[in-house]
Enzyme design. Structure first.
Site, short mmCIF file in Angstrom:
data_model
loop_
_atom_site.label_atom_id
_atom_site.label_comp_id
_atom_site.label_asym_id
_atom_site.label_seq_id
_atom_site.Cartn_x
_atom_site.Cartn_y
_atom_site.Cartn_z
N ARG A 1 0.81 -1.23 0.00
CA ARG A 1 0.00 0.00 0.00
C ARG A 1 0.83 1.27 0.00
O ARG A 1 0.36 2.30 -0.44
CB ARG A 1 -0.96 -0.01 1.19
CG ARG A 1 -2.00 -1.08 1.02
CD ARG A 1 -3.12 -0.99 2.01
NE ARG A 1 -3.76 -2.29 2.05
CZ ARG A 1 -3.75 -3.10 3.10
NH1 ARG A 1 -3.17 -2.72 4.21
NH2 ARG A 1 -4.33 -4.27 3.05
N VAL A 2 2.04 1.21 0.53
CA VAL A 2 2.81 2.45 0.57
C VAL A 2 4.14 2.36 -0.18
O VAL A 2 4.76 3.37 -0.45
CB VAL A 2 3.10 2.90 2.03
CG1 VAL A 2 1.84 3.35 2.71
CG2 VAL A 2 3.78 1.82 2.81
#
Ligand code: ATP
Ligand code: MG
Length: 742
Positions: free
Chosen positions: A600-601
């Site tokens: 996600r990051v």
């Protein structure tokens, strides 16, 4: 008559045979005897002659030996070296055991000496003279704790005990009685004073109000001295003499110091859990010490009893024996001395490589960095694995879960990532929870082989350790990592695995009689893992800019990621690498399921070059998987589909990677670029020969382009064309058979 003739003829025949036969027999046996005698003589001669002696020059040299013998000799050498290493380790272990024994004996000797000392004059009178001062000092310190007040609410009377080594003066007893009565009067309580003698104190006195002890005895001083002694290595006999002399000198000029602590009492002990009472002001997570020296950690506080887990053995703990508060929560040694070592969650070295010389400790449970202390994830943490760096990139400070069934290569990914940190200024902490000891030693060996142990710490609570130790292992590992993070360094921590951690915590909770929830896990298991993983962060520049990147591992059953623990940890982490057992069995290793894996990051931390190249890979792979499912029963495939299938298969083959073979980022970008642009022709990519050759070709013949790729920056259209041309040139050479690869 005829019969007579027959008999005579027969006798004559026998006589002839006997005479002739004797000669033959004699001849036969004669030669044999001679031969035997001759052989015996020869043997005697050989026996008496000296054995042939080879001078050193005559021994054949290694390279003249047949290769098999040479190989055997090398194997024997290797075994010998391993044996020596084992012996060294054993010796070190024996040494450390001996040190413990020497220390115990030294303590016994010192207690005896001090006892003698205080029974003789003038020291006896000296210590007795100090009693009044000790009483005054204690009385200046006494106060009621919140625990005492709570006790008084229910019981009106608070018990006060005054104990001393020698009978106390009545004047002193009255003084104590008066002071404690006054203290309790202020809150409307009553007191009951008991006065006792205990020669084990050696000298001095001790006042106990409720559970709080104000200790001014010599035995207490000895206790603290022993703790200090245990922390220090004993290097030689001289050190022992020095310690003894120093100690006796200090004892002769003894000035009592008052130590304040709280005491409790063991009620029951079972299955590594101990229930106690007393310890009025104890807090959750605090360390307590039993009389036998073993330690535990408080995990449950009830109105009438306190539950704790015991670290290690608990055979020596007796019901009714005393427990004391150590006054801090569990902590582990931290710092550079730990690098290259294997420790248990309490911080004791378990690699047999001797004493751990540490100067600093850190509590295993601290709160996570606050929001304002954190910075966004912006630097990549390279695993060296194509399938991960390209498709689920990880950034420093991120928490990326590795999830999959058993034996799908979860540990392999973690270990390869550690190996890839070589020369990248990142410290690695591998926390093994409930793993086999053999696996841990194998991991250590492999890390050593790849020079990765120099920057790695292994914290291990193996399957044979108690659930309590397995429970604190990840917290201890995080404390070790945090120390480096707050020094401004980058750390990678691996929790292998949190499913076993959850099981250990479930065991403890059930033994502590806590109500169980879903799948019999206690209700706070989610909080347990979130407070652990929240401690991974990328710190802001103000705090030094260090980071902890966490790779927790979770084992699923039959690929079920919707079970309780997997869903919990998935929701806490910033993405997951899902390992598929089907892919693994098909030979696609690492078996990363691209569809279910996500970061996600990490995307924002990925090198721009890799981002540019891998942008379309995910869709291509998804398309390929879908088409593959569709077309597996049909035979009629149109050209476009065939092409997509073909390029998908090539891409999948490229993502295969063996263990311990991490690739630099530019190499990963290059080969993925070549494959996604279909520049590899019809050459096979399965054996990895093409890619190795391509890298060599670029390093040797395309230095300029290689330098551009190494920057990790986005390629301009012009560079991309140049790279394409170079790859095509290499492919053509391979097709012509001019360049076979590495
Ligand atoms: P467990 O559930 O027992 O912890 P795991 O999921 O951690 O297993 P590993 O122990 O890492 O799995 O790997 C299982 C086996 O697969 C090992 O024998 C390992 O050598 C092999 N393996 C893992 N990754 C690869 C790879 N990339 N190439 C070849 N073999 C691999
Ligand atoms: Mg494993």
């Amino acid at each position: 008559m005829e019969i007579q003739y027959v008999i005579i003829n027969f006798l004559i025949l026998v006589a002839i045979l006997v005479i002739a036969g004797r000669k033959t027999v004699k001849r036969i046996f004669g030669t044999r005897r001679e031969r035997i005698i001759k052989e015996l003589e020869e043997a005697d001669e050989i026996n008496n002659s000296p054995l042939p002696v080879f001078s050193e020059e005559e021994i054949p040299l290694d390279d003249e030996l047949p290769s098999e013998i040479e190989l055997e000799r090398r194997a024997a050498d290797k075994k010998l070296a391993a044996l020596k290493a084992f012996q060294d380790r054993e010796l070190r272990e024996i040494h450390s055991r001996m040190t413990v024994k020497v220390k115990d004996e030294l303590m016994e000797h010192l207690s005896g000496k001090v006892k003698e000392l205080f029974l003789t004059e003038p020291y006896h009178s000296k210590i007795r003279e100090k009693e009044e001062r000790t009483v005054d000092e204690i009385l200046s310190l006494i106060k009621l704790t919140p625990g005492d007040m709570a006790y008084l609410k229910h019981h009106e009377v608070l018990y006060v005990t005054l104990m001393s080594a020698f009978p106390l003066d009545k004047k002193l007893v009255d003084k104590v009685d008066k002071a404690t009565t006054e203290l309790l009067d202020t809150v409307g309580g009553k007191t009951s004073l008991w006065v006792k003698e205990d020669p084990d104190f050696i000298g001095g006195l001790r006042l106990r109000i409720g559970d709080t002890v104000y200790d001014g005895t010599v035995s207490e001083e000895l206790y603290h001295f022993k703790r200090r002694l245990n922390r220090e290595p004993l290097t030689s006999d001289d050190a022992v003499t020095e310690i003894t002399e120093d100690f006796l000198k200090t004892a002769a000029n003894y000035a009592p110091a008052i130590n304040i602590y709280q005491l409790g009492r063991v009620l029951t002990v079972s299955d590594g859990i101990c229930w106690m009472d007393g310890l009025a002001d104890i807090m959750y997570g605090e360390v307590i010490e039993f009389e036998c020296g073993d330690r535990g950690m408080v995990l449950d506080i009830q109105p009438d009893r306190i539950g704790c887990v015991i670290f290690g053995e608990y055979e020596h703990i007796e019901s009714g024996s005393k427990v004391r508060r150590v006054g801090r929560i569990a902590s582990v040694p931290v710092g550079d001395t730990l690098l290259g070592r294997v420790i248990d969650p309490r911080g004791n070295p378990i690699d047999g490589e001797g004493h751990l010389h540490f100067t600093e400790k850190r509590p295993i449970e601290v709160s996570a960095p606050a929001i304002l202390d954190r910075a966004p994830v912006d630097t990549p943490l390279l695993t060296g694995i194509k399938a991960i760096d390209a498709l689920v990139p990880i950034g420093k400070g991120q928490r990326e879960l590795i999830i999959g069934d058993r034996q799908t290569g979860k540990t392999a990914i973690a270990i390869d990532t550690i190996i890839n940190q070589k020369g990248k200024n990142t410290i690695c902490v591998y926390v093994a929870i409930g793993q086999k000891e053999s696996l841990i030693s194998e991991i250590k060996e492999n890390l050593e082989k790849h020079d990765a142990m120099e920057y790695t710490v292994i914290v291990s609570a193996s399957a044979s350790e108690s659930a309590a130790l397995q429970y604190i292992a990840p917290f201890a590992g995080t404390a070790v990592a945090e120390h480096f993070m707050y020094e401004g360094r980058d750390v990678l921590i691996i929790y292998d695995d949190l499913s076993k951690h959850a099981v250990a915590y479930r065991e403890l909770s059930l033994l502590l009689h806590r109500p169980s929830g879903r799948e019999a896990y206690p209700g706070d298991i989610f909080y347990l893992h979130s407070r652990l993983l929240e401690r991974s962060a990328h710190l802001s520049e103000k705090l030094g800019g260090g980071s902890i990147t966490a790779l927790p591992v979770i084992e699923t059953l039959a690929g079920d990621i919707s079970a309780y623990i997997p869903t919990n940890v998935i929701s806490i982490t910033d993405g997951q690498i899902f390992l598929d057992s089907e892919l693994f069995n098909e030979g696609q290793r690492p078996a990363v399921n691209v569809g279910l894996s996500v970061s996600r990051v990490g995307g924002s931390a990925q090198y721009k070059l890799m981002k540019q190249i891998s942008g379309t890979l995910r869709t291509k792979l998804a398309q390929y998987r879908e088409l593959q499912d569709f077309t597996q029963f049909g035979t009629d495939i149109d050209d476009v589909t065939k092409k997509t299938l073909d390029s998908g298969a090539r891409l999948t083959a490229t993502l295969r990677q063996g263990r311990y073979q991490p690739l630099d980022s530019w190499k990963q970008s290059l080969i993925l670029f070549a494959v996604s642009e279909n520049l590899t022709g019809s050459l096979s990519l399965d054996d990895g020969i093409y890619e190795k050759g391509l890298f060599t070709f670029f390093e040797n013949e395309q230095k300029e382009l290689t330098d551009i790729l190494k920057t990790g920056n986005k390629m301009s259209a012009e560079t991309a064309e140049k790279v394409k041309a170079a790859i095509t040139e290499y492919t053509e050479r391979c097709c012509d058979g001019n360049f076979t690869g590495a």
